[in-house]
Design an enzyme around this catalytic site. Structure first.
Site, PDB file in Angstrom:
ATOM      1  N   GLN A  31       0.835  -1.207   0.000  1.00  0.00           N
ATOM      2  CA  GLN A  31       0.000   0.000   0.000  1.00  0.00           C
ATOM      3  C   GLN A  31       0.867   1.254   0.000  1.00  0.00           C
ATOM      4  O   GLN A  31       2.077   1.186   0.225  1.00  0.00           O
ATOM      5  CB  GLN A  31      -0.917  -0.017   1.232  1.00  0.00           C
ATOM      6  CG  GLN A  31      -0.176  -0.226   2.544  1.00  0.00           C
ATOM      7  CD  GLN A  31      -1.004  -0.938   3.606  1.00  0.00           C
ATOM      8  OE1 GLN A  31      -2.224  -0.984   3.523  1.00  0.00           O
ATOM      9  NE2 GLN A  31      -0.350  -1.473   4.628  1.00  0.00           N
ATOM     10  N   HIS A  62      -8.701   2.372  19.587  1.00  0.00           N
ATOM     11  CA  HIS A  62      -7.958   1.227  20.122  1.00  0.00           C
ATOM     12  C   HIS A  62      -8.612   0.661  21.375  1.00  0.00           C
ATOM     13  O   HIS A  62      -8.686  -0.561  21.550  1.00  0.00           O
ATOM     14  CB  HIS A  62      -6.489   1.632  20.362  1.00  0.00           C
ATOM     15  CG  HIS A  62      -5.789   1.948  19.072  1.00  0.00           C
ATOM     16  ND1 HIS A  62      -5.017   3.068  18.885  1.00  0.00           N
ATOM     17  CD2 HIS A  62      -5.783   1.284  17.885  1.00  0.00           C
ATOM     18  CE1 HIS A  62      -4.546   3.067  17.635  1.00  0.00           C
ATOM     19  NE2 HIS A  62      -5.008   2.003  17.022  1.00  0.00           N
ATOM     20  N   ASP A  86       0.110  -0.648  13.927  1.00  0.00           N
ATOM     21  CA  ASP A  86       0.527   0.532  14.716  1.00  0.00           C
ATOM     22  C   ASP A  86       0.670   0.197  16.196  1.00  0.00           C
ATOM     23  O   ASP A  86       1.250   0.968  16.965  1.00  0.00           O
ATOM     24  CB  ASP A  86      -0.438   1.705  14.508  1.00  0.00           C
ATOM     25  CG  ASP A  86      -1.877   1.353  14.860  1.00  0.00           C
ATOM     26  OD1 ASP A  86      -2.125   0.823  15.960  1.00  0.00           O
ATOM     27  OD2 ASP A  86      -2.766   1.618  14.032  1.00  0.00           O
ATOM     28  N   GLU A 106       0.370  -8.816  11.208  1.00  0.00           N
ATOM     29  CA  GLU A 106       0.237  -7.644  10.322  1.00  0.00           C
ATOM     30  C   GLU A 106       0.891  -7.991   8.984  1.00  0.00           C
ATOM     31  O   GLU A 106       2.024  -8.464   8.955  1.00  0.00           O
ATOM     32  CB  GLU A 106       0.926  -6.444  10.997  1.00  0.00           C
ATOM     33  CG  GLU A 106       1.279  -5.280  10.094  1.00  0.00           C
ATOM     34  CD  GLU A 106       0.065  -4.562   9.499  1.00  0.00           C
ATOM     35  OE1 GLU A 106      -0.799  -4.105  10.275  1.00  0.00           O
ATOM     36  OE2 GLU A 106      -0.010  -4.466   8.255  1.00  0.00           O
ATOM     37  N   ASP A 137       0.056 -12.747   6.353  1.00  0.00           N
ATOM     38  CA  ASP A 137      -1.330 -12.518   5.965  1.00  0.00           C
ATOM     39  C   ASP A 137      -2.237 -13.116   7.053  1.00  0.00           C
ATOM     40  O   ASP A 137      -2.142 -14.307   7.371  1.00  0.00           O
ATOM     41  CB  ASP A 137      -1.542 -13.239   4.616  1.00  0.00           C
ATOM     42  CG  ASP A 137      -2.941 -13.040   4.069  1.00  0.00           C
ATOM     43  OD1 ASP A 137      -3.844 -12.673   4.838  1.00  0.00           O
ATOM     44  OD2 ASP A 137      -3.112 -13.259   2.857  1.00  0.00           O
ATOM     45  N   ASP A 155      -8.299  -5.488  13.204  1.00  0.00           N
ATOM     46  CA  ASP A 155      -8.034  -4.046  13.105  1.00  0.00           C
ATOM     47  C   ASP A 155      -7.501  -3.793  11.706  1.00  0.00           C
ATOM     48  O   ASP A 155      -6.294  -3.706  11.487  1.00  0.00           O
ATOM     49  CB  ASP A 155      -7.013  -3.646  14.186  1.00  0.00           C
ATOM     50  CG  ASP A 155      -6.603  -2.188  14.057  1.00  0.00           C
ATOM     51  OD1 ASP A 155      -7.158  -1.480  13.212  1.00  0.00           O
ATOM     52  OD2 ASP A 155      -5.696  -1.775  14.807  1.00  0.00           O
ATOM     53  N   GLU A 158      -9.992   0.250   5.830  1.00  0.00           N
ATOM     54  CA  GLU A 158     -11.265   0.116   5.133  1.00  0.00           C
ATOM     55  C   GLU A 158     -11.124  -1.021   4.098  1.00  0.00           C
ATOM     56  O   GLU A 158      -9.996  -1.385   3.746  1.00  0.00           O
ATOM     57  CB  GLU A 158     -11.625   1.431   4.417  1.00  0.00           C
ATOM     58  CG  GLU A 158     -12.250   2.478   5.322  1.00  0.00           C
ATOM     59  CD  GLU A 158     -11.217   3.375   6.020  1.00  0.00           C
ATOM     60  OE1 GLU A 158     -10.024   3.003   6.067  1.00  0.00           O
ATOM     61  OE2 GLU A 158     -11.620   4.432   6.530  1.00  0.00           O
ATOM     62  N   PRO A 162      -5.229  -4.797   0.447  1.00  0.00           N
ATOM     63  CA  PRO A 162      -5.076  -6.117   1.075  1.00  0.00           C
ATOM     64  C   PRO A 162      -6.171  -6.431   2.093  1.00  0.00           C
ATOM     65  O   PRO A 162      -6.330  -7.575   2.502  1.00  0.00           O
ATOM     66  CB  PRO A 162      -3.708  -6.022   1.767  1.00  0.00           C
ATOM     67  CG  PRO A 162      -3.366  -4.581   1.845  1.00  0.00           C
ATOM     68  CD  PRO A 162      -4.116  -3.879   0.756  1.00  0.00           C
TER      69      PRO A 162
HETATM   70  N1  PUT Z   1      -7.764   0.506  11.284  1.00  0.00           N
HETATM   71  C1  PUT Z   1      -8.435   1.694  11.456  1.00  0.00           C
HETATM   72  C2  PUT Z   1      -9.631   1.917  10.617  1.00  0.00           C
HETATM   73  C3  PUT Z   1      -9.331   2.903   9.580  1.00  0.00           C
HETATM   74  C4  PUT Z   1     -10.286   4.004   9.472  1.00  0.00           C
HETATM   75  N2  PUT Z   1      -9.875   4.980   8.501  1.00  0.00           N
END
Ligand code: PUT
Length: 275
Positions: A31, A62, A86, A106, A137, A155, A158, A162
């Site tokens: 990305q 979070h 993150d 991740e 993955d 988490d 959108e 991926p």
């Molecule tokens: N992973 C966070 C959601 C993204 C919202 N823009």
């Protein structure tokens, strides 16, 4: 020269912020990644042009991914976070002392690397000995780990790039199989103003797999429309049956035992999407 960042939240609508400083722009294997600093929201991680987190409002998202599910499960020892490079969800998961191991899977190692470097207040627990970080993955990981986790949290970004497969019925079925017999899963499911169809589809798919399905919301100013939803699927425990007094107090800025059940009370137009 003034530089501005605009997130196109739909084909025709966006939000924009003046950039104080651009820290990173990079095309990773998966990305477009940017790390920018802004006046109102502090540093922001942006993936494929979409805000993933900002230092000022990150706690809402979070905490609300992590705590409703962990307060519902009576003994969540093994937790999986899919995405979330993150580290913000992991930081919240570790506030539950009964969690023995938190695995982060991740797909994009660059998200982890730059979050550790530029977002230490969010990523600071990724090196905690209770955490295992795997760059892989998430779809593959759950298929290779059946009957393993007490709680799985998704988490994702959108549903673009991926992340598309993380909103599919096949993925939810894989999650069901990767959970133990009383497991709980929760996923971020975007916003009801621009993504009503997505929320409905996810809700329908998850209902076909999990006996208990609940949707809750939170106010996240830097996300599209500011009103965000989360979908929880549970094999046994109902978040609405959790007694406020049984939820321990720990340090938070949004989630509280008082808020736990209240978060599941949805505005009528959102309730109509998922009933
Ligand atoms: N992973 C966070 C959601 C993204 C919202 N823009």
């Amino acid at each position: 020269m003034e530089l501005w960042y605009t997130e196109k939240q739909t084909e025709n609508f966006g939000i924009t912020s003046k950039i104080k400083e651009t820290l990173v722009t990079e095309k990773t294997d998966f990305q477009d990644l940017a790390m920018i600093d802004t006046n109102e929201w502090g540093r922001m991680l942006v993936l494929d042009g979409m805000v993933m987190t900002s230092v000022r409002d990150e706690f809402v998202y979070h905490e609300m991914v992590a705590h409703p599910a962990l307060s519902t499960h009576p003994n969540p020892k093994n937790v999986l976070v899919v995405g979330g490079g993150d580290g913000g969800v992991i930081r919240e998961v570790l506030k539950h002392p009964e969690v023995e191991k938190a695995v982060l899977v991740e797909i994009d190692g660059k998200v982890i690397e730059y979050s550790k470097k530029y977002l230490p207040e969010i990523a600071g627990e990724l090196d905690n000995p209770r955490v295992e970080v795997i760059v892989n993955d998430g779809y593959m990981h759950i298929h290779d780990h059946k009957n393993t986790y007490d709680v799985i949290m998704v988490d994702s970004t959108e549903p673009v790039g991926p992340a598309v497969e993380l909103f599919s019925k096949g993925f939810y079925q894989g999650i069901y199989e990767s959970l133990k017999e009383d497991g709980i899963f929760v996923a971020q499911t975007d916003n009801p103003w621009f993504k009503a169809d997505l929320i409905q589809t996810v809700n329908r798919d998850v209902r076909e797999i999990f006996p208990i399905v609940r949707v809750y919301g939170a106010n996240i100013p830097t996300y599209p429309s500011g009103l965000w939803t989360f979908t929880m699927g549970s094999k046994k425990y109902d978040p609405l049956q959790v007694e406020e007094a049984s939820i321990p107090e720990f340090e938070t800025k949004y989630y509280t035992p008082r808020l736990h059940k209240a978060a599941f009370v949805l505005p009528k137009f959102v309730e109509d999407l998922v009933k």
